[in-house]
Motif scaffolding. Structure first.
Motif, PDB file in Angstrom:
ATOM      1  N   SER A 146     -98.894  55.569  -7.586  1.00 47.15           N
ATOM      2  CA  SER A 146     -98.438  55.969  -8.919  1.00 47.15           C
ATOM      3  C   SER A 146     -96.930  56.172  -8.852  1.00 47.15           C
ATOM      4  N   THR A 147     -96.260  55.888  -9.957  1.00 52.15           N
ATOM      5  CA  THR A 147     -94.801  56.003  -9.970  1.00 52.15           C
ATOM      6  C   THR A 147     -94.327  57.035 -10.985  1.00 52.15           C
ATOM      7  N   SER A 148     -95.280  57.767 -11.592  1.00 51.77           N
ATOM      8  CA  SER A 148     -94.917  58.872 -12.485  1.00 51.77           C
ATOM      9  C   SER A 148     -96.154  59.765 -12.606  1.00 51.77           C
ATOM     10  N   THR A 172     -87.134  54.058 -10.222  1.00 49.56           N
ATOM     11  CA  THR A 172     -86.644  52.695 -10.433  1.00 49.56           C
ATOM     12  C   THR A 172     -87.700  51.928 -11.221  1.00 49.56           C
ATOM     13  N   TYR A 184     -90.712  45.808 -11.427  1.00 52.88           N
ATOM     14  CA  TYR A 184     -90.321  44.448 -11.858  1.00 52.88           C
ATOM     15  C   TYR A 184     -91.554  43.690 -12.327  1.00 52.88           C
ATOM     16  N   LEU A 228     -92.726  58.499   3.692  1.00 53.28           N
ATOM     17  CA  LEU A 228     -93.317  57.671   2.643  1.00 53.28           C
ATOM     18  C   LEU A 228     -93.188  58.376   1.287  1.00 53.28           C
ATOM     19  N   ARG A 288     -98.256  51.051  -9.283  1.00 61.25           N
ATOM     20  CA  ARG A 288     -97.528  49.896  -8.805  1.00 61.25           C
ATOM     21  C   ARG A 288     -98.145  49.413  -7.501  1.00 61.25           C
ATOM     22  N   THR A 325     -81.385  48.580   2.067  1.00 61.94           N
ATOM     23  CA  THR A 325     -82.161  48.023   0.964  1.00 61.94           C
ATOM     24  C   THR A 325     -81.936  46.524   0.827  1.00 61.94           C
ATOM     25  N   LEU A 335     -88.826  55.180  -5.436  1.00 60.27           N
ATOM     26  CA  LEU A 335     -89.523  54.124  -6.190  1.00 60.27           C
ATOM     27  C   LEU A 335     -89.772  54.571  -7.621  1.00 60.27           C
ATOM     28  N   ALA A 336     -90.167  55.849  -7.755  1.00 58.59           N
ATOM     29  CA  ALA A 336     -90.591  56.350  -9.063  1.00 58.59           C
ATOM     30  C   ALA A 336     -89.457  56.340 -10.082  1.00 58.59           C
ATOM     31  N   LEU A 367     -94.896  52.574   4.764  1.00 57.54           N
ATOM     32  CA  LEU A 367     -93.495  52.860   4.479  1.00 57.54           C
ATOM     33  C   LEU A 367     -92.712  51.554   4.348  1.00 57.54           C
ATOM     34  N   ARG A 376     -79.375  53.370   1.323  1.00 55.55           N
ATOM     35  CA  ARG A 376     -79.745  54.294   0.270  1.00 55.55           C
ATOM     36  C   ARG A 376     -80.310  55.566   0.899  1.00 55.55           C
ATOM     37  N   ARG A 426     -91.270  56.982  -1.940  1.00 55.49           N
ATOM     38  CA  ARG A 426     -91.975  56.836  -3.218  1.00 55.49           C
ATOM     39  C   ARG A 426     -91.259  57.520  -4.356  1.00 55.49           C
ATOM     40  N   ALA A 455     -93.404  50.116   0.957  1.00 57.42           N
ATOM     41  CA  ALA A 455     -92.728  50.861  -0.100  1.00 57.42           C
ATOM     42  C   ALA A 455     -91.235  50.521  -0.103  1.00 57.42           C
ATOM     43  N   ARG A 456     -90.672  50.339   1.100  1.00 59.99           N
ATOM     44  CA  ARG A 456     -89.251  50.004   1.201  1.00 59.99           C
ATOM     45  C   ARG A 456     -88.928  48.630   0.657  1.00 59.99           C
ATOM     46  N   LYS A 515     -90.346  47.290  -1.787  1.00 59.96           N
ATOM     47  CA  LYS A 515     -90.304  47.457  -3.241  1.00 59.96           C
ATOM     48  C   LYS A 515     -88.993  48.116  -3.652  1.00 59.96           C
ATOM     49  N   LEU A 516     -88.564  49.101  -2.835  1.00 63.83           N
ATOM     50  CA  LEU A 516     -87.272  49.748  -3.082  1.00 63.83           C
ATOM     51  C   LEU A 516     -86.142  48.717  -3.077  1.00 63.83           C
ATOM     52  N   ALA A 517     -86.259  47.786  -2.127  1.00 59.64           N
ATOM     53  CA  ALA A 517     -85.166  46.834  -1.911  1.00 59.64           C
ATOM     54  C   ALA A 517     -84.955  45.921  -3.108  1.00 59.64           C
ATOM     55  N   VAL A 518     -86.004  45.664  -3.886  1.00 61.11           N
ATOM     56  CA  VAL A 518     -85.845  44.759  -5.011  1.00 61.11           C
ATOM     57  C   VAL A 518     -85.524  45.503  -6.308  1.00 61.11           C
ATOM     58  N   THR A 519     -85.346  46.826  -6.216  1.00 59.12           N
ATOM     59  CA  THR A 519     -84.998  47.576  -7.412  1.00 59.12           C
ATOM     60  C   THR A 519     -83.582  48.114  -7.247  1.00 59.12           C
ATOM     61  N   PRO A 520     -82.833  48.192  -8.324  1.00 59.59           N
ATOM     62  CA  PRO A 520     -81.447  48.644  -8.195  1.00 59.59           C
ATOM     63  C   PRO A 520     -81.383  50.136  -7.849  1.00 59.59           C
ATOM     64  N   ALA A 521     -80.401  50.526  -7.062  1.00 64.18           N
ATOM     65  CA  ALA A 521     -80.165  51.945  -6.778  1.00 64.18           C
ATOM     66  C   ALA A 521     -79.564  52.598  -8.018  1.00 64.18           C
ATOM     67  N   TYR A 522     -79.952  53.825  -8.305  1.00 62.42           N
ATOM     68  CA  TYR A 522     -79.384  54.521  -9.470  1.00 62.42           C
ATOM     69  C   TYR A 522     -78.138  55.292  -9.054  1.00 62.42           C
TER      70      TYR A 522
END
Lengths: 152, 152
Positions: A62-64, B149, B152, B139, A71, B63, B146-147, A139, B71, B143, A142-143, A145-152
């Motif tokens: 879950s992401t929220s 971001t 996609y 992890l 996801r 990343t 991840l949450a 892990l 990150r 996560r 999960a990473r 997935k992190l890698a393909v999303t932009p850092a905030y």
């Protein structure tokens, strides 16, 4: 009834001796699942360590706070363990697992397994090393997935 | 020289008995780091399991293939282990650790520790359970990132 021989060839059990495989087989049951069945649900307590024998499954996080907001993070392949939270305090599932094919799954009673570790600490050492390795694989997923999303 | 007493109060060593603490103390050294020192570098081999005694450190994951593209994922707090890859095949660091305060760190020789586990499997069981728990904490950190971001 699951036998030591059925466990022996699975990656997760590599390195275990005959007596250790027999002890685990005695507390294991085999279960079949159709495609699209939710085997484990994030947030719920978990009573068994699972090992995928045949088929396939996806792991979702879950992401929220919304339970529908999930996801897909990892594909679980035959020979891999899942539901490793059954052996890691506080023993609550951190992800949801859904089959992607008709699957055969081993369910190892986690309470009995932990009791076995107390009597046979070498088995506990070997299995917890595999569990730690599996956690690192999660892990890694999960990473990615992190890698393909932009850092905030 | 590190003593069993210095280990006893740290969260990571909770549940270990006197003999186990002494065996670990004998293969442990204490090191001091200034603020902003990179203690561990992602991708490199790692020879020691680390435990933060005092101070603070941040854990970074790369990343992308660019080593500068890092990150921050977790804050490491006193009592916590890091560099757990030292005990998980293939023993290569999955993250970079940089101090955020002047810090005191225990470095436990990983090769000696794994040899100790072979002789004392109950210690191996207890430590690998802590290592698995630490991996799950990492992890959890990944996560949370991840949450925030978008999927996609």
């Amino acid at each position: 009834m699951v036998t030591a021989e059925e466990l022996r060839s699975r990656r997760f059990f590599q390195g275990l001796d005959q007596a250790q495989l027999e002890a685990i087989a005695a507390i294991t049951e085999e279960v079949e699942h159709d495609t699209g069945e939710v085997i484990l649900q994030e947030g719920l307590p978990v009573q068994a360590l699972h090992v995928l024998l045949q088929g396939g499954a996806d792991l979702y996080y879950s992401t929220s706070a919304d339970p529908h907001d999930q996801r897909m993070v990892c594909e679980i392949e035959p020979g891999e363990a899942f539901g490793i939270s059954a052996l890691i305090e506080p023993y609550a599932l951190t992800g949801t697992v859904e089959t992607t094919f008709p699957s055969r799954v081993l369910k190892i009673n986690a309470r009995a397994l932990r009791a076995l570790f107390e009597k046979e600490p070498r088995l506990g050492y070997l299995i917890m090393a595999k569990v730690a390795q599996t956690a690192m694989m999660r892990l890694h997923c999960a990473r990615l997935k992190l890698a393909v999303t932009p850092a905030y």
